[in-house]
Design a protein around this motif. Structure first.
Motif, PDB file in Angstrom:
ATOM      1  N   THR A   9      -3.207   0.530  -3.641  1.00  0.00           N
ATOM      2  CA  THR A   9      -2.712  -0.845  -3.644  1.00  0.00           C
ATOM      3  C   THR A   9      -1.761  -1.049  -4.814  1.00  0.00           C
ATOM      4  O   THR A   9      -2.065  -0.675  -5.945  1.00  0.00           O
ATOM      5  CB  THR A   9      -3.878  -1.844  -3.724  1.00  0.00           C
ATOM      6  N   HIS A  57       0.847  -1.186   0.000  1.00  0.00           N
ATOM      7  CA  HIS A  57       0.000   0.000   0.000  1.00  0.00           C
ATOM      8  C   HIS A  57       0.883   1.236   0.000  1.00  0.00           C
ATOM      9  O   HIS A  57       1.767   1.372   0.847  1.00  0.00           O
ATOM     10  CB  HIS A  57      -0.916   0.020   1.223  1.00  0.00           C
ATOM     11  N   LYS A  62      -5.444   4.477   0.754  1.00  0.00           N
ATOM     12  CA  LYS A  62      -4.232   3.761   0.350  1.00  0.00           C
ATOM     13  C   LYS A  62      -4.332   3.379  -1.125  1.00  0.00           C
ATOM     14  O   LYS A  62      -5.414   3.099  -1.623  1.00  0.00           O
ATOM     15  CB  LYS A  62      -4.079   2.478   1.166  1.00  0.00           C
TER      16      LYS A  62
END
Length: 109
Positions: free
Chosen positions: A25, A14, A23
């Motif tokens: 990914t 993240h 966040k």
């Protein structure tokens, strides 16, 4: 400012940006690319995995010290244990008596 966190089980990373509220990914390849561009140093090996054995090696002195203390404490008599508990209680009381009311360490506030 960017930081990354890893979940080794699923190899997802993240990217956390202070200006972003969520966040981002990343897979291993993307995380490696970001790391290279930001010149981040990490405690992970070249394939992106945390080096468990290296960490265990580093922890051995502390683990051995804890084992010795646990073994010593198992041999301690009840009388000695009570004596040490009283000393700790008295110490905490003395420390708190020397501090202002709003800054007590051991007493409930």
């Amino acid at each position: 400012m960017a930081t990354q966190s890893c979940h080794a089980a699923n190899q997802k990373y993240h990217l956390i940006l202070k200006v972003c509220d969520r966040k981002i990914t990343l897979d291993v390849q993307e995380a490696t690319s970001v790391k290279k561009h930001l010149k981040l140093k990490s405690k992970q090996n070249d394939n992106g995995a945390w080096d468990r054995e290296e960490q265990r090696r580093k922890n051995q002195p502390a683990i051995e010290l804890l084992r010795k203390r646990i073994a010593r404490n198992k041999l301690m008599s009840n009388e000695e244990s009570k004596k040490r508990a009283k000393f700790l209680t008295d110490f905490q009381k003395t420390v708190d008596e020397q501090r202002i009311l709003e800054r007590k360490l051991y007493s409930p506030q």
